[in-house]
Design a protein around this motif. Structure first.
Motif, PDB file in Angstrom:
ATOM      1  N   GLU A  88       0.833  -1.201   0.000  1.00 44.96           N
ATOM      2  CA  GLU A  88       0.000   0.000   0.000  1.00 44.96           C
ATOM      3  C   GLU A  88       0.872   1.257   0.000  1.00 44.96           C
ATOM      4  N   GLU A  89       1.900   1.258   0.845  1.00 44.22           N
ATOM      5  CA  GLU A  89       2.800   2.415   0.914  1.00 44.22           C
ATOM      6  C   GLU A  89       3.610   2.572  -0.367  1.00 44.22           C
ATOM      7  N   ARG A  90       4.093   1.461  -0.904  1.00 41.39           N
ATOM      8  CA  ARG A  90       4.853   1.525  -2.154  1.00 41.39           C
ATOM      9  C   ARG A  90       3.959   1.963  -3.315  1.00 41.39           C
ATOM     10  N   GLY A  91       2.712   1.491  -3.310  1.00 44.09           N
ATOM     11  CA  GLY A  91       1.781   1.890  -4.357  1.00 44.09           C
ATOM     12  C   GLY A  91       1.450   3.361  -4.299  1.00 44.09           C
ATOM     13  N   ALA A  92       1.269   3.876  -3.079  1.00 48.49           N
ATOM     14  CA  ALA A  92       0.984   5.308  -2.914  1.00 48.49           C
ATOM     15  C   ALA A  92       2.169   6.151  -3.343  1.00 48.49           C
ATOM     16  N   ALA A  93       3.380   5.702  -3.008  1.00 52.18           N
ATOM     17  CA  ALA A  93       4.586   6.436  -3.407  1.00 52.18           C
ATOM     18  C   ALA A  93       4.760   6.409  -4.923  1.00 52.18           C
ATOM     19  N   ALA A  94       4.441   5.288  -5.545  1.00 52.23           N
ATOM     20  CA  ALA A  94       4.530   5.194  -7.006  1.00 52.23           C
ATOM     21  C   ALA A  94       3.533   6.125  -7.679  1.00 52.23           C
ATOM     22  N   SER A  95       2.355   6.275  -7.076  1.00 53.25           N
ATOM     23  CA  SER A  95       1.364   7.212  -7.603  1.00 53.25           C
ATOM     24  C   SER A  95       1.897   8.634  -7.555  1.00 53.25           C
ATOM     25  N   GLU A  96       2.574   8.989  -6.471  1.00 46.85           N
ATOM     26  CA  GLU A  96       3.176  10.319  -6.377  1.00 46.85           C
ATOM     27  C   GLU A  96       4.303  10.487  -7.393  1.00 46.85           C
ATOM     28  N   ARG A  97       5.083   9.424  -7.605  1.00 49.74           N
ATOM     29  CA  ARG A  97       6.149   9.469  -8.609  1.00 49.74           C
ATOM     30  C   ARG A  97       5.549   9.753  -9.995  1.00 49.74           C
ATOM     31  N   GLY A  98       4.467   9.059 -10.315  1.00 52.65           N
ATOM     32  CA  GLY A  98       3.821   9.283 -11.600  1.00 52.65           C
ATOM     33  C   GLY A  98       3.256  10.680 -11.738  1.00 52.65           C
ATOM     34  N   TYR A  99       2.713  11.203 -10.641  1.00 50.08           N
ATOM     35  CA  TYR A  99       2.106  12.537 -10.682  1.00 50.08           C
ATOM     36  C   TYR A  99       3.165  13.621 -10.859  1.00 50.08           C
ATOM     37  N   LEU A 100       4.300  13.451 -10.181  1.00 56.83           N
ATOM     38  CA  LEU A 100       5.395  14.416 -10.334  1.00 56.83           C
ATOM     39  C   LEU A 100       5.922  14.390 -11.771  1.00 56.83           C
ATOM     40  N   ALA A 101       6.082  13.196 -12.322  1.00 52.14           N
ATOM     41  CA  ALA A 101       6.568  13.080 -13.698  1.00 52.14           C
ATOM     42  C   ALA A 101       5.551  13.667 -14.676  1.00 52.14           C
ATOM     43  N   TYR A 102       4.265  13.438 -14.426  1.00 48.04           N
ATOM     44  CA  TYR A 102       3.217  14.035 -15.263  1.00 48.04           C
ATOM     45  C   TYR A 102       3.286  15.559 -15.210  1.00 48.04           C
ATOM     46  N   GLY A 103       3.437  16.110 -14.010  1.00 42.67           N
ATOM     47  CA  GLY A 103       3.500  17.565 -13.858  1.00 42.67           C
ATOM     48  C   GLY A 103       4.684  18.172 -14.587  1.00 42.67           C
ATOM     49  N   ALA A 104       5.842  17.509 -14.488  1.00 42.43           N
ATOM     50  CA  ALA A 104       7.033  18.015 -15.180  1.00 42.43           C
ATOM     51  C   ALA A 104       6.824  18.002 -16.691  1.00 42.43           C
ATOM     52  N   THR A 105       6.111  16.999 -17.175  1.00 43.45           N
ATOM     53  CA  THR A 105       5.826  16.903 -18.607  1.00 43.45           C
ATOM     54  C   THR A 105       4.809  17.957 -19.025  1.00 43.45           C
ATOM     55  N   LEU A 106       3.726  18.057 -18.263  1.00 43.25           N
ATOM     56  CA  LEU A 106       2.646  18.990 -18.590  1.00 43.25           C
ATOM     57  C   LEU A 106       3.146  20.426 -18.651  1.00 43.25           C
ATOM     58  N   HIS A 107       4.010  20.793 -17.724  1.00 50.08           N
ATOM     59  CA  HIS A 107       4.471  22.179 -17.620  1.00 50.08           C
ATOM     60  C   HIS A 107       5.841  22.398 -18.274  1.00 50.08           C
ATOM     61  N   HIS A 108       6.231  21.451 -19.114  1.00 49.56           N
ATOM     62  CA  HIS A 108       7.412  21.611 -19.973  1.00 49.56           C
ATOM     63  C   HIS A 108       8.707  21.818 -19.190  1.00 49.56           C
ATOM     64  N   VAL A 109       8.768  21.220 -18.000  1.00 53.04           N
ATOM     65  CA  VAL A 109      10.029  21.207 -17.261  1.00 53.04           C
ATOM     66  C   VAL A 109      10.975  20.203 -17.922  1.00 53.04           C
ATOM     67  N   ARG A 110      10.441  18.993 -18.140  1.00 56.88           N
ATOM     68  CA  ARG A 110      11.166  17.932 -18.843  1.00 56.88           C
ATOM     69  C   ARG A 110      10.163  16.871 -19.241  1.00 56.88           C
ATOM     70  N   ASP A 111      10.344  16.262 -20.382  1.00 56.92           N
ATOM     71  CA  ASP A 111       9.438  15.221 -20.843  1.00 56.92           C
ATOM     72  C   ASP A 111       9.682  13.941 -20.046  1.00 56.92           C
ATOM     73  N   ARG A 112       8.737  13.644 -19.151  1.00 54.04           N
ATOM     74  CA  ARG A 112       8.839  12.440 -18.326  1.00 54.04           C
ATOM     75  C   ARG A 112       7.566  11.606 -18.469  1.00 54.04           C
ATOM     76  N   ALA A 113       6.957  11.664 -19.641  1.00 55.07           N
ATOM     77  CA  ALA A 113       5.687  10.971 -19.865  1.00 55.07           C
ATOM     78  C   ALA A 113       5.828   9.461 -19.678  1.00 55.07           C
ATOM     79  N   ASP A 114       6.901   8.874 -20.193  1.00 54.74           N
ATOM     80  CA  ASP A 114       7.087   7.430 -20.043  1.00 54.74           C
ATOM     81  C   ASP A 114       7.260   7.053 -18.577  1.00 54.74           C
ATOM     82  N   GLU A 115       7.976   7.896 -17.838  1.00 56.17           N
ATOM     83  CA  GLU A 115       8.153   7.643 -16.403  1.00 56.17           C
ATOM     84  C   GLU A 115       6.815   7.710 -15.680  1.00 56.17           C
TER      85      GLU A 115
END
Length: 248
Positions: free
Chosen positions: A79-106
């Protein structure tokens, strides 16, 4: 609704929520910092708050990344690892969306890990569904997949009593309805999102909700909504940053 606004099951620790709801993410994270060395939940919540701040300030990505690494290291259960992975995906999505760096695959990979770790009945599953909907809508340009994900997230958020998330699922379902030309459905969804944010005291999210409702409302109703959005935006120090062009 006063009790709902302070319910830990809805928004987390009340003092942390009050700061978070007013756009004081650094201060909210500071309250959690002393507990992060021995509490995986506190470490994950701190990372979540700092990541959320990146979406509003369009800054602070490195600090959020550091906090997330701590949360990932602390996670000891699926549960904790899954929640942390969700945050990892959200951070990577945000960086991609706002053109910080393309992390869509991540982002996709992290959300896939999260889905494998979180049980179907996990309280974190609706948030994961919502975030996967964001990727479908804003990165994959697949509104049908986004709508399906948002609907799953909405049903799960309601079932788990997650009022905060429900305000987001209403908002994004309404946005898709507006894009399809269903103005009545869009108005209903945006109005529900606004109602929930006001009830929760989520000030930093109220200006965007007001503006979204204004955009699908008649001119005589839109004007006061836009005026209140502008007032709140100014009161909170021009946060969220990305809202500024819409208020000119």
């Amino acid at each position: 609704m006063a009790e709902t606004a302070l319910s830990e099951s809805v928004v987390g620790t009340p003092d942390v929520w009050r700061l978070r709801a007013r756009g004081c993410w650094a201060e909210a994270a500071a309250l959690l910092a002393p507990h992060c060395a021995d509490d995986p939940g506190a470490a994950r919540q701190r990372a979540e708050i700092l990541i959320e701040g990146c979406f509003y300030h369009l800054d602070g990505w490195a600090e959020a990344e550091d906090a997330l690494r701590v949360a990932e290291a602390m996670a000891g259960t699926d549960e904790e690892r899954g929640a942390a992975a969700s945050e990892r995906g959200y951070l990577a999505y945000g960086a991609t969306l706002h053109h910080v760096r393309d992390r869509a695959d991540e982002a996709r990979s992290a959300f896939g890990r999260s889905a494998a770790l979180l049980s179907p009945s996990s309280p974190g599953r609706p948030l994961l569904d919502f975030r996967r909907g964001l990727v479908a809508e804003h990165i994959a340009a697949n509104p049908a997949a986004a709508r399906a994900a948002y609907r799953r997230a909405h049903a799960g958020a309601v079932a788990h009593g997650n009022t905060f998330l429900t305000s987001f699922t209403w908002r994004h379902l309404a946005g898709l309805a507006a894009a399809d030309g269903d103005i009545a459905e869009a108005r209903h969804g945006f109005a529900e999102s606004l109602r929930l944010r006001v009830a929760l005291g989520h000030l930093v999210g109220t200006a965007p909700a007001l503006l979204s409702l204004a955009e699908v409302s008649p001119d005589d109703e839109a004007a006061p909504l836009r005026a209140e959005a502008t007032r709140l935006f100014t009161l909170l120090g021009a946060i969220p940053t990305w809202l500024a062009p819409s208020l000119r």
